[in-house]
Scaffold this active site. Sequence first.
Site, mmCIF file in Angstrom:
data_model
loop_
_atom_site.group_PDB
_atom_site.id
_atom_site.type_symbol
_atom_site.label_atom_id
_atom_site.label_comp_id
_atom_site.label_asym_id
_atom_site.label_seq_id
_atom_site.Cartn_x
_atom_site.Cartn_y
_atom_site.Cartn_z
ATOM 1 C CE LYS A 78 28.156 119.099 33.662
ATOM 2 N NZ LYS A 78 27.719 120.171 32.762
ATOM 3 C CG ASP A 138 26.951 118.463 26.812
ATOM 4 O OD1 ASP A 138 26.464 117.845 27.768
ATOM 5 O OD2 ASP A 138 27.426 119.608 26.912
ATOM 6 C CD GLN A 162 27.319 123.693 32.692
ATOM 7 O OE1 GLN A 162 28.010 122.686 32.591
ATOM 8 N NE2 GLN A 162 26.026 123.639 32.978
HETATM 9 N N1 GUN Z 1 23.413 123.352 31.134
HETATM 10 C C1 GUN Z 1 22.386 122.694 31.700
HETATM 11 N N2 GUN Z 1 22.447 121.366 31.391
HETATM 12 C C2 GUN Z 1 23.526 121.211 30.612
HETATM 13 C C3 GUN Z 1 24.124 120.076 29.983
HETATM 14 O O1 GUN Z 1 23.653 118.931 30.057
HETATM 15 N N3 GUN Z 1 25.249 120.328 29.262
HETATM 16 C C4 GUN Z 1 25.778 121.570 29.143
HETATM 17 N N4 GUN Z 1 26.873 121.704 28.397
HETATM 18 N N5 GUN Z 1 25.250 122.634 29.714
HETATM 19 C C5 GUN Z 1 24.137 122.444 30.438
#
Ligand code: GUN
Length: 290
Positions: free
Chosen positions: A52, A119, A96
């Site tokens: 990211k 998200d 996350q």
């Molecule tokens: N952990 C696994 N996939 C995701 C996601 O799309 N967003 C977040 N915040 N954590 C994750």
Amino acid sequence: MKRLGCKIIQGKLEKELKEKTESFIMKGNRAPSLAVILVGSDPASETYVRNKHEACSRLGFLHFDYRFDEDVKEDDLLALIDELNGRADVDGILVQLPLPKHIDEKKITNSISVEKDVDGFSPFNVGRLCLGEECFIPCTPKGVVEILKYYDIPTAGKKVVVIGRSNIVGKPMAMLLMQKGFDATVTVCNTRTPSLKDYTLDADIIIVATGRPGTLGSSMCRNDAVIIDVGVNRIEDKSRERGYRLVGDVDYHSFEDTECQVTPVPGGVGLMTVMMLMENTFESANRRKK
Ligand code: GUN
């Protein structure tokens, strides 16, 4: 088998978004910005966060990274989110997942302001998605739609089976494809569905998001099905320098002698998820225009 590789889609979308971002900044707007919070040192989460971060750098987005030890107090996370919610220079906030067990994940994700919830996990965003209203669409389902679009795979009138009912993927994926405009007939299964193949054998499109390698093999599918593999699983492999390799939830090689179209892992859905996060962050910046 036709391999539905996503590197080419990522490249195309990234180029488009970079151009949009440059023109946004040229008009006097601040660059879109994303705050990412990572707790602990789970290797998979570290990789996701790094991806990211790198995507932000390539696109010219600002990014703020916050790291906490595994034993962080819930109140400290809530205080940081509260501060980020109020900051005019932050467009998107992402925590996350998964979080350590002593932290209430729901409480944390619900504390992110709905305008910055890139998200798309907040009840407000989920509710709007259910109602077919404008919202931040969760990144993985949004990415799956981009794959179907790029490869000209129609959904209207098609039978779609989603395997997995998580809040992050399965549920929003099903919700999205049943909306007007996508018009699919969606069935949602899970790993406890008895005789999964009674459903999958009938499907035009199968989206697999169980987190379990080997959930779907070619004997469970029609010979012309489209298979979208959302899983990213690390399995031990001593022949690799890093000691593991990545596999999806689908037994990819079992499809080799079929007419199916299948997304690979790596090189598939994961690449799209990061791009969709960037799109949501741009969208948030564009709404605020500061
Ligand atoms: N952990 C696994 N996939 C995701 C996601 O799309 N967003 C977040 N915040 N954590 C994750």
